[in-house]
Design a protein around this motif. Structure first.
Motif, PDB file in Angstrom:
ATOM      1  N   MET A  16      55.747  37.154  48.844  1.00 11.85           N
ATOM      2  CA  MET A  16      54.800  37.063  49.951  1.00 11.85           C
ATOM      3  C   MET A  16      53.714  36.051  49.617  1.00 11.85           C
ATOM      4  SD  MET A  16      52.368  40.467  49.791  1.00 11.85           S
ATOM      5  CE  MET A  16      53.700  41.617  50.071  1.00 11.85           C
ATOM      6  N   THR A  17      53.091  35.517  50.650  1.00 17.93           N
ATOM      7  CA  THR A  17      52.001  34.582  50.429  1.00 17.93           C
ATOM      8  C   THR A  17      50.771  35.326  49.943  1.00 17.93           C
ATOM      9  OG1 THR A  17      51.123  34.767  52.671  1.00 17.93           O
ATOM     10  CG2 THR A  17      52.859  33.120  52.302  1.00 17.93           C
ATOM     11  N   SER A  18      49.861  34.599  49.341  1.00 17.62           N
ATOM     12  CA  SER A  18      48.605  35.208  48.889  1.00 17.62           C
ATOM     13  C   SER A  18      47.827  35.766  50.079  1.00 17.62           C
ATOM     14  CB  SER A  18      47.756  34.167  48.143  1.00 17.62           C
ATOM     15  OG  SER A  18      48.410  33.707  46.987  1.00 17.62           O
ATOM     16  N   GLN A  19      47.855  35.042  51.206  1.00 21.14           N
ATOM     17  CA  GLN A  19      47.130  35.495  52.395  1.00 21.14           C
ATOM     18  C   GLN A  19      47.735  36.770  52.970  1.00 21.14           C
ATOM     19  OE1 GLN A  19      44.170  34.224  53.561  1.00 21.14           O
ATOM     20  NE2 GLN A  19      44.254  36.080  54.805  1.00 21.14           N
ATOM     21  N   ALA A  20      49.065  36.861  52.985  1.00 17.94           N
ATOM     22  CA  ALA A  20      49.714  38.077  53.486  1.00 17.94           C
ATOM     23  C   ALA A  20      49.369  39.267  52.609  1.00 17.94           C
ATOM     24  CB  ALA A  20      51.232  37.871  53.525  1.00 17.94           C
ATOM     25  N   CYS A  21      49.325  39.035  51.313  1.00 21.62           N
ATOM     26  CA  CYS A  21      48.946  40.083  50.366  1.00 21.62           C
ATOM     27  C   CYS A  21      47.536  40.571  50.664  1.00 21.62           C
ATOM     28  CB  CYS A  21      49.047  39.529  48.941  1.00 21.62           C
ATOM     29  SG  CYS A  21      48.602  40.695  47.639  1.00 21.62           S
ATOM     30  N   LEU A  22      46.648  39.629  50.926  1.00 20.64           N
ATOM     31  CA  LEU A  22      45.251  39.962  51.209  1.00 20.64           C
ATOM     32  C   LEU A  22      45.110  40.720  52.527  1.00 20.64           C
ATOM     33  CD1 LEU A  22      42.690  39.234  49.558  1.00 20.64           C
ATOM     34  CD2 LEU A  22      42.243  37.456  51.243  1.00 20.64           C
ATOM     35  N   THR A  23      45.879  40.320  53.521  1.00 18.24           N
ATOM     36  CA  THR A  23      45.823  40.974  54.830  1.00 18.24           C
ATOM     37  C   THR A  23      46.247  42.441  54.726  1.00 18.24           C
ATOM     38  OG1 THR A  23      46.269  38.889  55.976  1.00 18.24           O
ATOM     39  CG2 THR A  23      46.721  40.914  57.187  1.00 18.24           C
ATOM     40  N   ILE A  24      47.302  42.706  53.970  1.00 14.62           N
ATOM     41  CA  ILE A  24      47.763  44.084  53.761  1.00 14.62           C
ATOM     42  C   ILE A  24      46.681  44.900  53.063  1.00 14.62           C
ATOM     43  CG2 ILE A  24      49.420  45.523  52.501  1.00 14.62           C
ATOM     44  CD1 ILE A  24      51.459  43.229  52.919  1.00 14.62           C
ATOM     45  N   PHE A  25      46.087  44.310  52.024  1.00 14.28           N
ATOM     46  CA  PHE A  25      45.049  44.997  51.265  1.00 14.28           C
ATOM     47  C   PHE A  25      43.838  45.292  52.153  1.00 14.28           C
ATOM     48  CE2 PHE A  25      41.255  44.942  48.558  1.00 14.28           C
ATOM     49  CZ  PHE A  25      41.598  45.876  47.602  1.00 14.28           C
ATOM     50  N   LYS A  26      43.419  44.329  52.950  1.00 13.64           N
ATOM     51  CA  LYS A  26      42.252  44.487  53.832  1.00 13.64           C
ATOM     52  C   LYS A  26      42.462  45.610  54.843  1.00 13.64           C
ATOM     53  CE  LYS A  26      39.449  41.963  57.212  1.00 13.64           C
ATOM     54  NZ  LYS A  26      39.260  40.671  57.936  1.00 13.64           N
ATOM     55  N   LYS A  27      43.628  45.623  55.470  1.00 15.48           N
ATOM     56  CA  LYS A  27      43.923  46.634  56.484  1.00 15.48           C
ATOM     57  C   LYS A  27      44.028  48.028  55.864  1.00 15.48           C
ATOM     58  CE  LYS A  27      47.213  47.664  60.190  1.00 15.48           C
ATOM     59  NZ  LYS A  27      48.459  47.215  60.885  1.00 15.48           N
ATOM     60  N   LYS A  28      44.680  48.099  54.722  1.00 16.29           N
ATOM     61  CA  LYS A  28      44.896  49.390  54.074  1.00 16.29           C
ATOM     62  C   LYS A  28      43.590  50.045  53.660  1.00 16.29           C
ATOM     63  CE  LYS A  28      47.567  51.546  50.359  1.00 16.29           C
ATOM     64  NZ  LYS A  28      48.629  51.336  49.352  1.00 16.29           N
ATOM     65  N   HIS A  29      42.644  49.233  53.177  1.00 15.38           N
ATOM     66  CA  HIS A  29      41.392  49.773  52.655  1.00 15.38           C
ATOM     67  C   HIS A  29      40.212  49.599  53.616  1.00 15.38           C
ATOM     68  CE1 HIS A  29      43.269  50.620  48.786  1.00 15.38           C
ATOM     69  NE2 HIS A  29      43.856  49.452  48.889  1.00 15.38           N
ATOM     70  N   LYS A  30      40.519  49.169  54.865  1.00  8.11           N
ATOM     71  CA  LYS A  30      39.518  49.074  55.940  1.00  8.11           C
ATOM     72  C   LYS A  30      38.293  48.257  55.498  1.00  8.11           C
ATOM     73  CE  LYS A  30      40.879  53.446  58.111  1.00  8.11           C
ATOM     74  NZ  LYS A  30      42.040  53.702  57.279  1.00  8.11           N
ATOM     75  N   GLY A  38      42.103  31.145  44.348  1.00  9.57           N
ATOM     76  CA  GLY A  38      43.246  30.717  43.542  1.00  9.57           C
ATOM     77  C   GLY A  38      44.558  31.189  44.120  1.00  9.57           C
ATOM     78  N   THR A  39      45.130  30.408  45.029  1.00  5.02           N
ATOM     79  CA  THR A  39      46.369  30.786  45.713  1.00  5.02           C
ATOM     80  C   THR A  39      47.566  30.759  44.764  1.00  5.02           C
ATOM     81  OG1 THR A  39      45.522  29.922  47.795  1.00  5.02           O
ATOM     82  CG2 THR A  39      47.907  30.177  47.618  1.00  5.02           C
ATOM     83  N   LEU A  40      48.450  31.730  44.924  1.00  6.11           N
ATOM     84  CA  LEU A  40      49.725  31.766  44.214  1.00  6.11           C
ATOM     85  C   LEU A  40      50.851  31.485  45.203  1.00  6.11           C
ATOM     86  CD1 LEU A  40      49.390  34.916  41.911  1.00  6.11           C
ATOM     87  CD2 LEU A  40      49.735  32.568  41.130  1.00  6.11           C
ATOM     88  N   ASP A  41      51.853  30.715  44.776  1.00  2.31           N
ATOM     89  CA  ASP A  41      53.006  30.457  45.629  1.00  2.31           C
ATOM     90  C   ASP A  41      53.719  31.764  45.964  1.00  2.31           C
ATOM     91  OD1 ASP A  41      52.637  27.705  45.633  1.00  2.31           O
ATOM     92  OD2 ASP A  41      53.833  27.412  43.819  1.00  2.31           O
ATOM     93  N   ALA A  44      55.794  33.393  43.299  1.00  2.00           N
ATOM     94  CA  ALA A  44      55.065  33.781  42.092  1.00  2.00           C
ATOM     95  C   ALA A  44      54.416  35.151  42.260  1.00  2.00           C
ATOM     96  CB  ALA A  44      54.007  32.740  41.768  1.00  2.00           C
ATOM     97  N   GLU A  45      54.051  35.724  41.133  1.00  3.58           N
ATOM     98  CA  GLU A  45      53.327  36.991  41.135  1.00  3.58           C
ATOM     99  C   GLU A  45      52.144  36.878  40.186  1.00  3.58           C
ATOM    100  OE1 GLU A  45      54.992  40.374  39.019  1.00  3.58           O
ATOM    101  OE2 GLU A  45      56.548  39.088  38.183  1.00  3.58           O
ATOM    102  N   GLY A  46      51.316  37.930  40.173  1.00  4.77           N
ATOM    103  CA  GLY A  46      50.245  37.948  39.187  1.00  4.77           C
ATOM    104  C   GLY A  46      48.857  38.056  39.780  1.00  4.77           C
ATOM    105  N   LEU A  47      47.889  37.621  39.001  1.00  3.43           N
ATOM    106  CA  LEU A  47      46.486  37.871  39.292  1.00  3.43           C
ATOM    107  C   LEU A  47      45.934  37.039  40.445  1.00  3.43           C
ATOM    108  CD1 LEU A  47      45.162  38.003  35.628  1.00  3.43           C
ATOM    109  CD2 LEU A  47      45.189  39.922  37.231  1.00  3.43           C
ATOM    110  N   LEU A  48      45.340  37.745  41.399  1.00  2.00           N
ATOM    111  CA  LEU A  48      44.535  37.136  42.455  1.00  2.00           C
ATOM    112  C   LEU A  48      43.130  37.694  42.328  1.00  2.00           C
ATOM    113  CD1 LEU A  48      46.388  37.200  45.910  1.00  2.00           C
ATOM    114  CD2 LEU A  48      45.755  35.191  44.574  1.00  2.00           C
ATOM    115  N   LEU A  49      42.135  36.826  42.339  1.00  2.00           N
ATOM    116  CA  LEU A  49      40.752  37.297  42.359  1.00  2.00           C
ATOM    117  C   LEU A  49      40.346  37.491  43.814  1.00  2.00           C
ATOM    118  CD1 LEU A  49      38.072  37.974  40.986  1.00  2.00           C
ATOM    119  CD2 LEU A  49      37.498  35.536  41.087  1.00  2.00           C
ATOM    120  N   VAL A  50      39.942  38.722  44.143  1.00  2.00           N
ATOM    121  CA  VAL A  50      39.589  39.076  45.517  1.00  2.00           C
ATOM    122  C   VAL A  50      38.092  39.359  45.598  1.00  2.00           C
ATOM    123  CG1 VAL A  50      39.928  40.798  47.347  1.00  2.00           C
ATOM    124  CG2 VAL A  50      41.876  39.994  45.991  1.00  2.00           C
TER     125      VAL A  50
END
Length: 310
Positions: A16-30, A38-41, A44-50
């Motif tokens: 998944m894209t970094s943005q899609a990952c962030l969108t899921i996280f944002k919605k889940k935790h309101k 620092g975008t990841l392809d 790729a997997e691993g650390l994203l600073l949010v």
């Protein structure tokens, strides 16, 4: 009630894209306001600073000069994107390579060098991202950039698969590094796996998984704690008041001062920038020049809670 503001490290999964990952996280935790650094392809997997709420204002002040990756390179084939998602464009034999030969070749990449970004990248030229042009079969000249390779080691080698660990400067493309290494070794190669395992001094063990049900307090990083390369000024009440009024402040409003708690790769650029506090409350960033303090980036405490005990 004020919304909490903090940083955290999120473990982005593959696929998944970094943005899609962030969108899921944002919605889940309101969460109302969120961003990542620092975008990841997608492969790729691993650390994203949010950054959550007010923390999103401070991404550009964070020292992320060093990043660590584990990567898997497959020799003998080349793709147009230099990774597993691309179309195969060439293939060839892989010569006999001993581990010692690979280590010696890797040593030539250590230190400062120039790296040309790949066409499949998000760099914009005349308003268009390079990968958009690449998908149209268009290739244009790209300007080489300064990079620094701090570490490059072998984790596993069994032809044609090489697993490496590397620590590099911000802006380094591991896909290009892998392709360039393959060329030095007399073959070609592409990246089949990539994981960012180190970012801003944190490792994967400190990251939150996307399926985690709640954000633990231990995973929330105060904004001030992510700005450890700046010195700290503690202001009196009058100093805090004047700061938020947009007025200049003199040394008479400073109760105490603490040096940076961490050295930065960009320390020379941050000497006049400082964190400002009143008691334990983090107010934001200011500049200090010739004993005059000027607000640079302040926290909106009416809407957000960014209290720090730093």
């Amino acid at each position: 009630m004020s919304e909490p503001s903090y940083f955290l490290f999120l473990h982005k999964p593959k696929g998944m894209t970094s943005q899609a990952c962030l969108t899921i996280f944002k919605k889940k935790h309101k969460i109302k306001k969120i961003g990542h650094h620092g975008t990841l392809d997608p492969f790729a997997e691993g650390l994203l600073l949010v950054g959550v709420n007010e923390a999103t204002k401070y991404f550009c002040y964070i020292d992320d000069e060093k990043k660590t990756y584990q990567a898997t390179i497959v020799f003998g084939k080349q793709t147009d994107s230099l990774d597993v998602t691309g179309r195969e464009v060439a293939s060839g034999e892989v010569p006999y390579l001993s581990r010692e030969q690979i280590v010696l070749a890797m040593a030539t990449f250590l230190g400062e060098s120039q790296q040309t970004p790949p066409m499949f990248s998000a760099i914009k030229v005349n308003g268009k991202k390079l990968y958009e042009l690449a998908r149209q079969g268009v290739a244009i000249p790209r300007q080489a950039r300064r990079i620094f390779v701090f570490e490059l080691d072998v984790l596993f080698w069994e032809s044609p698969v090489l697993k490496i660990v590397t620590t590099v400067s911000r802006g380094t493309y591991i896909r290009v590094l892998a392709s360039d290494l393959a060329k030095v070794l007399g073959t070609m190669g592409y990246l089949s796996e990539l994981s960012r395992t180190g970012l801003c001094g944190a490792g994967l063990e400190q990251a939150m998984s996307l399926d985690q049900e709640e954000v633990l307090l231990s995973q929330q990083i105060a904004i001030a704690d992510m700005l450890s390369q700046y010195r700290s000024l503690y202001l009196n009440q009058e100093g805090e008041k004047r700061l938020f009024q947009g007025k200049l402040i003199g040394r008479e409003c400073v109760i105490s001062e603490l040096p940076p708690s961490a050295m930065s790769a960009t320390q020379g650029l941050t000497n006049n920038v400082c964190k400002v506090f009143h008691d334990k409350k983090f107010l934001g960033l200011a500049t200090l020049e010739r004993d005059v303090i000027r607000a640079k980036r302040l926290i909106n405490h009416k809407k957000n809670d960014a209290t720090s005990v730093s």
